[in-house]
Scaffold this motif. Sequence first.
Motif, PDB file in Angstrom:
ATOM      1  N   GLY A  48     -15.079 -22.556 -33.101  1.00  0.00           N
ATOM      2  CA  GLY A  48     -13.924 -21.672 -33.188  1.00  0.00           C
ATOM      3  C   GLY A  48     -12.959 -21.820 -32.024  1.00  0.00           C
ATOM      4  N   SER A  63     -12.579 -18.239 -30.352  1.00  0.00           N
ATOM      5  CA  SER A  63     -13.239 -17.189 -31.130  1.00  0.00           C
ATOM      6  C   SER A  63     -14.535 -16.795 -30.440  1.00  0.00           C
ATOM      7  N   THR A  66     -17.236 -12.508 -34.848  1.00  0.00           N
ATOM      8  CA  THR A  66     -16.711 -11.362 -35.589  1.00  0.00           C
ATOM      9  C   THR A  66     -17.650 -10.165 -35.438  1.00  0.00           C
ATOM     10  N   SER A  97     -12.254 -10.060 -36.387  1.00  0.00           N
ATOM     11  CA  SER A  97     -12.295 -11.141 -35.393  1.00  0.00           C
ATOM     12  C   SER A  97     -12.293 -10.594 -33.966  1.00  0.00           C
ATOM     13  N   ASN A  99     -11.067 -12.277 -30.581  1.00  0.00           N
ATOM     14  CA  ASN A  99     -10.395 -13.475 -30.051  1.00  0.00           C
ATOM     15  C   ASN A  99     -10.103 -13.343 -28.562  1.00  0.00           C
ATOM     16  N   SER A 124     -21.324 -12.397 -32.850  1.00  0.00           N
ATOM     17  CA  SER A 124     -20.353 -12.551 -31.755  1.00  0.00           C
ATOM     18  C   SER A 124     -21.066 -13.145 -30.538  1.00  0.00           C
ATOM     19  N   HIS A 302      -7.792  -8.830 -32.378  1.00  0.00           N
ATOM     20  CA  HIS A 302      -8.605  -8.490 -33.553  1.00  0.00           C
ATOM     21  C   HIS A 302      -7.964  -8.848 -34.888  1.00  0.00           C
ATOM     22  N   SER A 304      -7.372 -11.764 -37.707  1.00  0.00           N
ATOM     23  CA  SER A 304      -8.207 -12.920 -38.069  1.00  0.00           C
ATOM     24  C   SER A 304      -7.873 -14.160 -37.241  1.00  0.00           C
ATOM     25  N   PHE A 305      -8.919 -14.785 -36.692  1.00  0.00           N
ATOM     26  CA  PHE A 305      -8.789 -15.958 -35.836  1.00  0.00           C
ATOM     27  C   PHE A 305      -7.856 -17.009 -36.457  1.00  0.00           C
ATOM     28  N   GLY A 307      -5.541 -15.475 -34.667  1.00  0.00           N
ATOM     29  CA  GLY A 307      -4.813 -14.262 -34.253  1.00  0.00           C
ATOM     30  C   GLY A 307      -3.449 -14.544 -33.662  1.00  0.00           C
TER      31      GLY A 307
END
Length: 336
Positions: A48, A63, A66, A97, A99, A124, A302, A304-305, A307
Amino acid sequence: MGDNTRCDIGALSMKIISRQLFLFALFAVVIRGGAPVAPATSAGQAPGFYKGFLGTFEVTALSDGTASRHLDEILSNPGLVREELNADQQTEPVAVSINAYLINTGSHLVLIDTGAGELFGAASGLLISNLKAAGYQPEQIDTILLTHIHGDHSGGLCLGGVRQFPNATVYVDKRDLEYFVTRKDRTDDSETLQRQLKQSRATVGPYLKTRKIAFIKENSHVIAGITTISQPGHTPGHTAYLVQNSGHALLVWGDIIHSSEVQFAHPEVTVAYDTAPSEAAEARLRQLQFAASKGMIVASAHISFPGLGHVRKVGAVYRWLPIPYSSTPAELDPKP
Ligand SMILES: [Zn+2]
C-alpha cells in the motif's frame, strides 16, 4: 414447389440440430469449468504505497491498513448516515482507510502521522512494511509531524514500547500532548479518554523520555516548505500541514473527514472522538471552503487510500474528487 419445400425443411432441420449441438457443447464446457486452481501464495493486497510529486518534493501516500467501523454508531445523526451510505452502495461495517504521508524534500524525510501500530488490530499496523516496500527505512525519517495524538495517528510511533523511528523528532501541538499524555488522571475521565491516555503514554511517551518531542507553533513554518494550520476541535491541538514547493501545494488535513460519503454533503456531522464537536464542524467547513476555493490537492487520513483528491463546491454542498490513478509517479498539483 413441393420438393423444394421438403428440401428447405431438411436444411432447416439440419441447421437447428447443428445449433443445438453447438449450444450443448458450449453448455458442457461452461458447467465442466476449468482445472482446480490452488489458492495464491499471497493472501493480501499489493503493497500500500502511492507516489507522486509536488514540484521537486516526492510525496508517498502510505497505507497503514483499514479499520472496520459501523459509521452510524460513531457519527452524529445515525439515520442520515445510514441514508447516505445506502445511497452510495456502502454496507456497514465500512472499512475505513488509515493513511499517512511521506514527504521527501531532498533535505528532510518527513512522515506525517504514523498509523495505528499494534493498537487497532491485524487489518492495520502496516505502515512500516509499506514504507519499506516504497523504498525507505524507518531510520531514515528525521521528522515526524503529527496531525494530532490519537491511536490511529500516533500509535505507530512505538511497538512494544520501542521507538520505531529512532532518528526522528516528533512535532506535535502542545495542547494535544498535555491533553493525551502529560495530564494528571482524573476520577471523572471517561472510559474512552482513559484508553486514549494509556495508548498515548505507551506510544508517544518514549519520545518524550528521550527528548525527541518538539512543539509546533500555530500557523508557522515547521521546516522549509511545510506550514502548520491550527484547526482545533477534533482534538485540542488538531493541525493540518500545508506542503508547498515550486508553486505547487498540498493540504494534509488529518481528521477533517471520517466519511467521504457523509461529511462532504453534511459537514455538520461530527464523530464521537471529537473533543469539541461544534469547533470540529467549524474547522471542517473552514477547510472545505479553503480547499475548494483554492482548487487545492488534499491528503486525507480516512478517505479510501491513497486519500488524495480535490474538493468541489456544488451549490451548498461539497464533493470529493479522487485524483486519477497514474501508473508512474506524476505531479499531484499540475495546475499551480
Ligand atoms: Zn483518525
